[in-house]
Design a protein around this motif. Structure first.
Motif, PDB file in Angstrom:
ATOM      1  N   SER A 233      23.977 -27.697   0.142  1.00 55.91           N
ATOM      2  CA  SER A 233      25.096 -28.226  -0.530  1.00 55.91           C
ATOM      3  C   SER A 233      25.127 -27.921  -1.933  1.00 55.91           C
ATOM      4  O   SER A 233      26.121 -28.066  -2.840  1.00 55.91           O
ATOM      5  CB  SER A 233      25.907 -29.752  -0.295  1.00 55.91           C
ATOM      6  N   ASN A 234      23.672 -28.118  -2.421  1.00 54.71           N
ATOM      7  CA  ASN A 234      23.895 -28.670  -3.577  1.00 54.71           C
ATOM      8  C   ASN A 234      22.608 -27.987  -3.789  1.00 54.71           C
ATOM      9  O   ASN A 234      21.360 -27.829  -3.227  1.00 54.71           O
ATOM     10  CB  ASN A 234      24.005 -30.268  -4.221  1.00 54.71           C
TER      11      ASN A 234
ATOM     12  N   PRO B  39       8.144 -29.404 -13.557  1.00 51.22           N
ATOM     13  CA  PRO B  39       9.634 -29.354 -13.441  1.00 51.22           C
ATOM     14  C   PRO B  39       9.738 -29.025 -11.508  1.00 51.22           C
ATOM     15  O   PRO B  39       8.951 -28.331 -11.142  1.00 51.22           O
ATOM     16  CB  PRO B  39      10.025 -28.054 -13.683  1.00 51.22           C
ATOM     17  N   ILE B  40      10.835 -29.646 -10.388  1.00 50.58           N
ATOM     18  CA  ILE B  40      10.924 -28.643  -9.188  1.00 50.58           C
ATOM     19  C   ILE B  40      12.596 -28.669  -9.017  1.00 50.58           C
ATOM     20  O   ILE B  40      13.421 -28.481  -9.934  1.00 50.58           O
ATOM     21  CB  ILE B  40      11.033 -30.269  -8.523  1.00 50.58           C
ATOM     22  N   ILE B  41      12.894 -27.572  -8.209  1.00 47.37           N
ATOM     23  CA  ILE B  41      13.606 -28.085  -7.595  1.00 47.37           C
ATOM     24  C   ILE B  41      13.713 -28.022  -6.619  1.00 47.37           C
ATOM     25  O   ILE B  41      13.666 -28.882  -6.063  1.00 47.37           O
ATOM     26  CB  ILE B  41      13.687 -26.164  -7.170  1.00 47.37           C
ATOM     27  N   VAL B  42      15.279 -29.134  -6.652  1.00 43.27           N
ATOM     28  CA  VAL B  42      15.634 -29.736  -5.442  1.00 43.27           C
ATOM     29  C   VAL B  42      16.564 -29.285  -4.508  1.00 43.27           C
ATOM     30  O   VAL B  42      17.767 -28.722  -5.142  1.00 43.27           O
ATOM     31  CB  VAL B  42      16.062 -31.799  -6.019  1.00 43.27           C
ATOM     32  N   PHE B  43      17.092 -29.314  -3.220  1.00 42.87           N
ATOM     33  CA  PHE B  43      17.580 -29.101  -2.096  1.00 42.87           C
ATOM     34  C   PHE B  43      18.279 -29.924  -1.801  1.00 42.87           C
ATOM     35  O   PHE B  43      17.356 -31.097  -1.386  1.00 42.87           O
ATOM     36  CB  PHE B  43      17.398 -28.373  -1.574  1.00 42.87           C
ATOM     37  N   GLU B  44      19.902 -30.584  -2.061  1.00 49.39           N
ATOM     38  CA  GLU B  44      20.745 -31.312  -1.262  1.00 49.39           C
ATOM     39  C   GLU B  44      21.592 -31.100  -0.260  1.00 49.39           C
ATOM     40  O   GLU B  44      21.623 -29.709  -0.694  1.00 49.39           O
ATOM     41  CB  GLU B  44      21.308 -32.071  -2.309  1.00 49.39           C
TER      42      GLU B  44
END
Length: 262
Positions: free
Chosen positions: A220-221, A238-243
């Motif tokens: 969703s995000n 830096p990281i990419i965050v998946f929700e």
């Protein structure tokens, strides 16, 4: 996105004495005993049987006690309100010289718990609260939030309980590494590239409570942040965050792989 250098730990000939001074300010007056290299412990023979273990090189520490079985704590007497709990936790860290300027007061979060069968369970009301957990979060960097290995509990967390005469700190976990001002900017993966790597199983799954028992997760995000683990790291990356649904959370390194390898 910017990649920052972390401030390295530096040996100090007076590290043990400084550690002894820190713990004495929070009630541990006995002489510390060596557990392993740079790791010392102090035990306070009070009814709570509190113990603090301190890394004199990094200043990280844990405080534990027998609060799960202490009748005064279980009775809930003198449990503070949430505002007081935050103040007590902050004062404890200040006495330990461990309240970093990077902490964001606006993000500090109290959570109410009851004790059931030796475990903490969320309270339904303040009237049945026996423990308040105070979580301290770091400030955003370049408008990007800090994420931790535990998505719910950050690296600095304090448990406050009741006491015979007043509230008391019954547990503490503290891990912190300063971030330097030195940085460099690197190209990062696109959302599509990151999503493909997630589908290939190359992301770090932080939370995957899949109540439907399905192999499919709806994302969703997708957003950017920085990762801070409990172990020492050379850089703030830096990281990419998946929700996604059912509390799904995953992390993926944001910097393009060929730049990391170089």
């Amino acid at each position: 996105a910017k990649v920052y250098k972390m401030v390295p730990d530096r040996p100090d000939l007076l590290a043990f004495q400084k550690g002894q001074d820190k713990v004495s300010k929070v009630g541990f007056t006995s002489k510390g005993s060596l557990v392993s290299e740079n790791i010392y412990q102090w035990i306070d023979d009070t009814p709570l049987t509190s113990k603090i273990v301190l890394n004199t090189l990094t200043s990280d520490f844990t405080l534990t006690s027998s609060f799960f079985t202490d009748q005064t704590v279980l009775s809930g007497i003198h449990v503070p309100d949430q505002t007081t709990a935050i103040s007590l936790a902050g004062s404890f860290l200040s006495k330990m010289s461990s309240l970093p300027s990077y902490i964001d007061p606006a993000k500090t979060r109290p959570t109410l718990f009851s004790i059931r069968s030796g475990t903490l369970v969320p309270s339904t009301s303040f009237s049945n609260t026996q423990i308040i957990r105070v979580d301290f979060f770091q400030k955003d960097i370049n408008k990007m939030p800090i994420y931790y290995s535990n998505q719910i509990i950050p690296n600095i967390s304090i448990l406050v309980g009741g006491g015979e005469d007043e509230p008391q700190i019954v547990n503490a976990d503290y891990s912190y590494q300063p971030i330097s001002d030195e940085s460099a900017t690197y190209p990062i993966k696109t959302a599509d590239e990151a999503f493909s790597l997630l589908q290939e199983g190359k992301a770090f799954i932080v939370s995957a409570a899949n109540k439907t028992n399905s192999n499919n997760i709806s994302i969703s995000n997708i957003l950017l942040g920085y990762y801070v683990g409990k172990d020492r790291q050379e850089f703030l990356m830096p990281i990419i965050v998946f929700e996604g649904d059912n509390n799904f959370v995953a992390y993926l390194s944001a910097v393009k792989d060929d730049w990391i390898n170089n």
